[in-house]
Design an enzyme around this catalytic site. Sequence first.
Site, PDB file in Angstrom:
ATOM      1  N   ARG A 174       0.867  -1.172   0.000  1.00  0.00           N
ATOM      2  CA  ARG A 174       0.000   0.000   0.000  1.00  0.00           C
ATOM      3  C   ARG A 174       0.904   1.223   0.000  1.00  0.00           C
ATOM      4  O   ARG A 174       2.117   1.119  -0.018  1.00  0.00           O
ATOM      5  CB  ARG A 174      -0.968   0.008   1.199  1.00  0.00           C
ATOM      6  N   ASP A 178      -1.363  -0.629   9.140  1.00  0.00           N
ATOM      7  CA  ASP A 178      -0.400   0.266   8.503  1.00  0.00           C
ATOM      8  C   ASP A 178       1.028   0.070   8.974  1.00  0.00           C
ATOM      9  O   ASP A 178       1.962   0.216   8.193  1.00  0.00           O
ATOM     10  CB  ASP A 178      -0.787   1.735   8.766  1.00  0.00           C
ATOM     11  N   GLU A 231      -0.595  16.679   6.838  1.00  0.00           N
ATOM     12  CA  GLU A 231      -0.092  15.310   6.703  1.00  0.00           C
ATOM     13  C   GLU A 231       0.046  14.960   5.229  1.00  0.00           C
ATOM     14  O   GLU A 231      -0.549  15.606   4.368  1.00  0.00           O
ATOM     15  CB  GLU A 231      -1.052  14.292   7.339  1.00  0.00           C
ATOM     16  N   TYR A 254      -5.229   6.480  -2.183  1.00  0.00           N
ATOM     17  CA  TYR A 254      -4.322   7.617  -2.159  1.00  0.00           C
ATOM     18  C   TYR A 254      -3.988   8.043  -3.594  1.00  0.00           C
ATOM     19  O   TYR A 254      -4.062   7.257  -4.536  1.00  0.00           O
ATOM     20  CB  TYR A 254      -3.024   7.251  -1.447  1.00  0.00           C
TER      21      TYR A 254
END
Length: 469
Positions: A118, A151, A276, A406
């Site tokens: 990812r 994650d 971020e 994303y």
Amino acid sequence: MNPNQKIITIGSVSLTFAAICFLMQIAILVTTVTLNFKQYECDPPATNQVMPCEPIIIERNITEIVYLTNTTIEREICPKLVEYRNWSKPQCKITGFAPFSKDNSIRLSAGGDIWVTREPYVSCDPGRCYQFALGQGTTLDNKHSNDTIHDRTPHRTLLMNELGVPFHLGTRQVCIAWSSSSCHDGKAWLHVCITGYDKNATASFIYDGRLVDSIGSWSKNILRTQESECVCINGTCTVVMTDGSASGRADTRILFIEEGRIVHISPLSGSAQHVEECSCYPRYPGVRCICRDNWKGSNRPVVDINVKDYSINSSYVCSGLVGDTPRNNDRSSNSYCQNPNNEKGNHGVKGWAFDDGNDVWMGRTISEDSRSGYQTFKVIGGWSTPNSKLQINRQVIVDSDNRSGYSGIFSVEGKSCINRCFYVELIRGRRQETRVWWTSNSIVVFCGTSGTYGTGSWPDGADINLMPI
């Protein structure tokens, strides 16, 4: 003629022929050397750093009375200048985006050993482009792929392949990382790799294949970085890093790095409230980033970085058609350039945009609430006019019935201008697709074009029923 005279005469003639043959051999050798060295003659090297020379082999098979076979001459090729990138060319004028690359990782995983990944991104050195992603320490058809929705684990590593090459078993693992950024300064690659405990992570700075510097967590709350390329100008690379709450006040700092060494750290300043996962691009003589506000705003923060004096400013994209997900519908969404809009600001997704004069190009999900579909468009006045909403040149990249994820920007330097490109992460597996236990992605990549283009949709395309569980 007596026998002695015959012997002397024959010997003299033989010596004469031998001498002639010897002289011809020397002449052929000299001619070969002269012609080849003139052909590859080059100017003396400048004082800049040069690449190591490599031997070049010249072979000639010549038959001329005598045999001159496999004559080998070794010489060095002309030194190749290696310079820092300065990104001083103007931005390319574009009409939209054209398809560039798609790796089909999930479809290939149905019958091959492909990494579970990812957080992908793309970055280019002066010669070619590479795709990066954070691997989960396992291939998809492997029981270790169970529960890879998480994650941050110690098994995650930064993977690097030439763009378009899926992450197969022979893929290079650049470093240990569950958050990363990479960029090439013109001479070598810099990789920023974060790993460790959530409350005390370490960022390693790897330059030209060597660990040069590191920094520890400053807020003890998930030190993290861009998940897309950093930017280097004249040897100084900038990377945006955040440590602190994902849904409240956090401590964002901009690090300035030269050949892997941290030379300066600047705190975030300006009106951005939460920053971020920035998508950064060179805007000579500085760097500009479009980021994610995971606290208050569905409009995206802008961070402007001055590479010369290390000063920082921040604001928000002016476009009233906002870029984050979740967000209000376009009729009720707002942005007034300076502050978060306080519209569905909690949570979000990494994304991108870039200025084009007073206008702005941007990408976002088609869904207002989930990571589904993907679209790009230009907003007239979207960079300079508060709450501007005039949209043109809209394109569908992924239709609304398919998942996205994303997305981020990367820049490619051409002969006369700098082109902007973007990638979209196409997430598959958990949480939405509960038939399988893994979570992974493929990518699709588009680049700016000044030409015409058609329409389409480029989803991941894997049939989940054909995939390993």
